[in-house]
Structures are given as C-alpha cells and as structure tokens.
Design an enzyme around this catalytic site. Sequence first.
Site, PDB file in Angstrom:
ATOM      1  N   GLY A  41       0.804  -1.223   0.000  1.00  0.00           N
ATOM      2  CA  GLY A  41       0.000   0.000   0.000  1.00  0.00           C
ATOM      3  C   GLY A  41       0.833   1.268   0.000  1.00  0.00           C
ATOM      4  O   GLY A  41       0.387   2.328   0.441  1.00  0.00           O
ATOM      5  N   GLY A  42       2.056   1.169  -0.507  1.00  0.00           N
ATOM      6  CA  GLY A  42       2.902   2.354  -0.612  1.00  0.00           C
ATOM      7  C   GLY A  42       3.467   2.827   0.723  1.00  0.00           C
ATOM      8  O   GLY A  42       4.057   3.898   0.816  1.00  0.00           O
TER       9      GLY A  42
ATOM     10  N   LYS B 282      18.420   0.415  -5.181  1.00  0.00           N
ATOM     11  CA  LYS B 282      18.647   1.679  -5.869  1.00  0.00           C
ATOM     12  C   LYS B 282      17.314   2.413  -5.986  1.00  0.00           C
ATOM     13  O   LYS B 282      16.294   1.797  -6.285  1.00  0.00           O
ATOM     14  CB  LYS B 282      19.203   1.366  -7.276  1.00  0.00           C
TER      15      LYS B 282
ATOM     16  N   HIS C  50       5.726   3.053 -14.379  1.00  0.00           N
ATOM     17  CA  HIS C  50       5.227   1.808 -13.805  1.00  0.00           C
ATOM     18  C   HIS C  50       4.630   0.988 -14.948  1.00  0.00           C
ATOM     19  O   HIS C  50       3.627   1.376 -15.524  1.00  0.00           O
ATOM     20  CB  HIS C  50       4.158   2.100 -12.737  1.00  0.00           C
TER      21      HIS C  50
ATOM     22  N   GLU D 171       7.456  -5.870  -7.505  1.00  0.00           N
ATOM     23  CA  GLU D 171       6.690  -6.822  -6.709  1.00  0.00           C
ATOM     24  C   GLU D 171       5.711  -7.578  -7.572  1.00  0.00           C
ATOM     25  O   GLU D 171       5.403  -7.179  -8.694  1.00  0.00           O
ATOM     26  CB  GLU D 171       5.951  -6.130  -5.547  1.00  0.00           C
TER      27      GLU D 171
ATOM     28  N   ASN E 242       1.778  -9.070  -7.635  1.00  0.00           N
ATOM     29  CA  ASN E 242       0.454  -9.121  -7.012  1.00  0.00           C
ATOM     30  C   ASN E 242      -0.168 -10.462  -7.375  1.00  0.00           C
ATOM     31  O   ASN E 242      -0.291 -10.801  -8.556  1.00  0.00           O
ATOM     32  CB  ASN E 242      -0.443  -7.981  -7.503  1.00  0.00           C
TER      33      ASN E 242
ATOM     34  N   ARG F 224      -3.159 -11.720  -7.346  1.00  0.00           N
ATOM     35  CA  ARG F 224      -4.626 -11.605  -7.384  1.00  0.00           C
ATOM     36  C   ARG F 224      -5.035 -10.914  -8.672  1.00  0.00           C
ATOM     37  O   ARG F 224      -4.173 -10.453  -9.423  1.00  0.00           O
ATOM     38  CB  ARG F 224      -5.083 -10.756  -6.193  1.00  0.00           C
TER      39      ARG F 224
HETATM   40  P1  ADP Z   1       3.723  -1.397  -2.372  1.00  0.00           P
HETATM   41  O1  ADP Z   1       3.597  -2.870  -2.220  1.00  0.00           O
HETATM   42  O2  ADP Z   1       3.634  -0.678  -1.061  1.00  0.00           O
HETATM   43  O3  ADP Z   1       2.829  -0.833  -3.442  1.00  0.00           O
HETATM   44  P2  ADP Z   1       6.026  -1.283  -4.211  1.00  0.00           P
HETATM   45  O4  ADP Z   1       7.284  -2.029  -3.981  1.00  0.00           O
HETATM   46  O5  ADP Z   1       5.117  -1.781  -5.278  1.00  0.00           O
HETATM   47  O6  ADP Z   1       5.245  -1.144  -2.817  1.00  0.00           O
HETATM   48  O7  ADP Z   1       6.357   0.225  -4.499  1.00  0.00           O
HETATM   49  C1  ADP Z   1       5.340   1.187  -4.572  1.00  0.00           C
HETATM   50  C2  ADP Z   1       5.832   2.399  -5.303  1.00  0.00           C
HETATM   51  O8  ADP Z   1       6.982   2.974  -4.679  1.00  0.00           O
HETATM   52  C3  ADP Z   1       6.263   2.135  -6.729  1.00  0.00           C
HETATM   53  O9  ADP Z   1       5.180   2.109  -7.635  1.00  0.00           O
HETATM   54  C4  ADP Z   1       7.185   3.327  -6.960  1.00  0.00           C
HETATM   55  O10 ADP Z   1       6.405   4.481  -7.172  1.00  0.00           O
HETATM   56  C5  ADP Z   1       7.891   3.480  -5.637  1.00  0.00           C
HETATM   57  N1  ADP Z   1       9.135   2.696  -5.604  1.00  0.00           N
HETATM   58  C6  ADP Z   1       9.311   1.463  -5.076  1.00  0.00           C
HETATM   59  N2  ADP Z   1      10.582   1.035  -5.253  1.00  0.00           N
HETATM   60  C7  ADP Z   1      11.242   2.022  -5.898  1.00  0.00           C
HETATM   61  C8  ADP Z   1      12.582   2.194  -6.384  1.00  0.00           C
HETATM   62  N3  ADP Z   1      13.515   1.257  -6.229  1.00  0.00           N
HETATM   63  N4  ADP Z   1      12.888   3.357  -7.025  1.00  0.00           N
HETATM   64  C9  ADP Z   1      11.940   4.311  -7.196  1.00  0.00           C
HETATM   65  N5  ADP Z   1      10.680   4.215  -6.771  1.00  0.00           N
HETATM   66  C10 ADP Z   1      10.312   3.095  -6.128  1.00  0.00           C
END
Ligand code: ADP
Length: 456
Positions: free
Chosen positions: A169-170, A206, A213, A292, A294, A296
């Site tokens: 969830g960010g 990094k 996305h 990641e 998902n 579902r």
């Molecule tokens: P969640 O499961 O909380 O959604 P994510 O790993 O999918 O977490 O990451 C959510 C968002 O965070 C991504 O869509 C991106 O906007 C940002 N993010 C995550 N990892 C990175 C990274 N290595 N570099 C830049 N942005 C990132």
Amino acid sequence: MPDIDMNTVLVANRGEIALRIIRACRRLNLRVVCAFSQADRGAPYLQLADQAICIGPAPAVKSYLNIPALIAAAQATGAGLIHPGYGFLSERPEFAEAVEAAGLTLIGPNARVMAQMGDKVQAKRAMIATGVPCVPGPDSVLPDDPEAIRQIARDIGYPVILKAAGGGGGRGMRVVHDDSQLADAFMLTRQEATRFFGNPDIYIEKFLQKPRHVEIQVLADAHGNALWLGDRDCSMQRRHQKMIEEAPAPGIDRALIAQIGERCAASCREIGYVGAGTFEFLYEDGQFFFIEMNTRIQVEHPVTEMVTGLDIVAMQIDVARGNALTVTQDQIVTRGHSIECRINAEDPDSFAPSPGLITAMHIPGGPGIRVDTHVSAGCDIPASYDSMIGKIIAHGADRAEALARIRSALAETSVSGVSTNIPLHLQMLANPGFAEGGVSIHHLEHWLDSRKAQDA
Ligand code: ADP
C-alpha cells in the site's frame, strides 16, 4: 449443511469487483453466492447472485476481513470455491491457509506461493533465481550493523530506498540521499515496518529517479502452462494509488516487452504459480526492474481484456477449478489500445471521500466503451470502504482513438448526490504530457502541485 460443490463460487468481496466476479460465474454457468456486510445489504448487485449471505457488520474487520465468517459462509452455502477479488483478504496467506484447511479452494495461488510473493525479499530472490530483472540491490534483508548498512548503500550508490519486506500500500518506504540520513531512515522504516506489517525486516535497493510503472499480466494453470497476456502502463498515480491505466504501455519496444513477458511466464512455471497475477516493474532508460508481484486479479485488468478480447476473471476461475488453459501463447493477440479511469466518490480538489446517496446517474456508452460499476441512482455509498465506485474503460484502434473515446465518455457521465473525481480525470486527459504518452510515476503529482501553485 449442503454438500460442498465445485460448481458454486463464494464472492468474498464487494462493489464493482464482486459484480465482475458474478458476471464471470454467469458466463461459466456456475452458481454464485455473494457475501455482504450489513452496510451493503441494499446493494443491487446482490440480486444478480444466486444467493447472498450476510457475513457481519459494516467494519471490514468484522465482515470482509473476517476469515471464520467467510469460511462459514462458504460451508453454509455449499461453495467449494472462494473468489477473494482484490484488496481485503486477497493477498493474505493466512486466508489461503484457512481456505485450504477447510477443504475449499481459493481462486488464486496456494498459501505457500502467496506467502513467498508477499514477502518482497523472498519474491526478489525468486525473481533473480528465475532470471527476471530486479532493481539493483541485495536479495537479502539488511543487517543491524550501521557500518555494514552504509557499505551496502555506498556499493549500490545513492540515492537508495529502504523498504519493508512485508510492506504494501505504498507504506514502509524511505528514500535516502546520502550517508548522513541513513541511520535515522533505517530506524524510522524499521519502526514503521514493525508497527504496520508486524515484520521488522528491511531491504535496500537503488532509488530510480524517473521511472514508469509498467506491469505484465500473467495467468497460469495447475498443469504447468503459463501465459503472459500483455503489458499495462499505470504511471498516472497519486500517493502510489493508480488513477489511470492503459494497455499497451506506449512507446516501449514490443520485442523488449515480449522478452520480459516470456520471462514472467517462465517464472510462473518455475515457482509453481497458479492463477492470475501481475509482475510489477519500474521501467527506466529502456530497462525493466521488478518491484513486486500481485497474486490476485487487479483493478486495471479490464484494459488487458479490451485489447486481448479475453475474460481474465473467467479464465482465473477456470484454472482454479483444475482446468487446463485452452489458449496458447501464440493465440494471444493484442488489438488497438485501451485506457481506464478509476471513478472515485471524492472531492476532485481535496480528495476527501464523498460518501452518501447517489440521486441521479448517467453512464456513458457507444463504440469501444465499457463501464464496470456496481452503483446506480438510488444507491448509497457507504463511508466504511474504499471510495472507488467504478471504472470507465475505452478501447480504440490506436491510442489516439482510445483517448478521444475516453474523453467523450467521461464528459458524458454524470453523477449527482456525491462528488466524483470525473472533473479531475477530464483535466488529466487534457494534459499534454499524458496525451503524448510515456510519463513517469511522478508526472501526476508534479502536475497537481503546479495546479495548486497556480491557484494560490
Ligand atoms: P507497495 O507494495 O507498497 O505498493 P512497491 O514495492 O510496489 O510497494 O512500491 C510502490 C511504489 O513505490 C512504486 O510504484 C514506486 O512508485 C515506488 N518505488 C518502489 N521502489 C522504488 C525504487 N527502487 N525506485 C523508485 N521508486 C520506487
């Protein structure tokens, strides 16, 4: 108690996705039972199910997140299959375990694979092992020693991002620009990870500065077949929440996408993945980096359905029933372009939720328009849940036509009684950057900031 049968599906969700699942069951000639909370008892979509069953009061913890109540509902109605939709319990391995322990079938991967993909460090390790490209950084959790952490961060090169292994969830993420911020950021992220996710493990990678996305839809059966169904671009996000999604991702070399798609499908075969799933990537400078998976169905699945002509939810149910996929990779052809706007009952400027009674509503139609919504005039939008009331999806022969169609569809839509984000969507669709295609994940927030500055 009735006998449990594999021709009955319990919908363990609500709203537009519950209706979407009901439609897929109808199409497959399956009996469908829809669970509902007291807050949703008057929802019109319940009438479209063969049976509806109350699982508890309005608060989600007492209903849509109540595992014993959902298992009992399946047993009481003879449902051998449970569709978790998205959100709620859809990615909780403990739910998958409880369903398996009760001798029922969850429409999704098994508890073991779900747990593996739900832990981002384990997921990353599995991806590296199966050749899916990942964001640079170790595939292990960070040690406690500050000096060791500093060395790892320097090896990756700043900026880096600290992320909770159990995050979602960010939340539970922090960007670090230099050595001086690292120790504090680590402590804060660890506190958040422990508090929100009950898992203190942190990993580092990094931080990509201007990524897009881009994600790959997959579908796999229990017979070793796995397909990738194309890509989607979901870069138009606010606070990590997607607002507009499209398929295919504009301006990316199709041969590169096919290469990544094939890798994702191969990875499903190798990890024993069964069901629909999405591999999420950041895309920057011509390269894909896995972030990641998902495990579902996703909100944005319709754009893939529009360009492939497939019914992903029906196929997802079919593979959960043990059937083999009936399409092969070379039969999957994408046609044209599709764009989806998520319609929320919220103030278009402040983003505050706007629950209440819908007094009148006009939904759009015409060539290439699809509307997935569970609401209509006379519906009450409960304050207890997510504010999304539906999705408007357009398909066109190319991106320009899809854009033209979604613009006129949104302009035609009207909802009275509650505020919606339709005015905001119309502005976003008119934005030259978005119209050109290929914006980064920061585009929408930058644009919202500049709009605010102009208004001030
Ligand atoms: P969640 O499961 O909380 O959604 P994510 O790993 O999918 O977490 O990451 C959510 C968002 O965070 C991504 O869509 C991106 O906007 C940002 N993010 C995550 N990892 C990175 C990274 N290595 N570099 C830049 N942005 C990132």
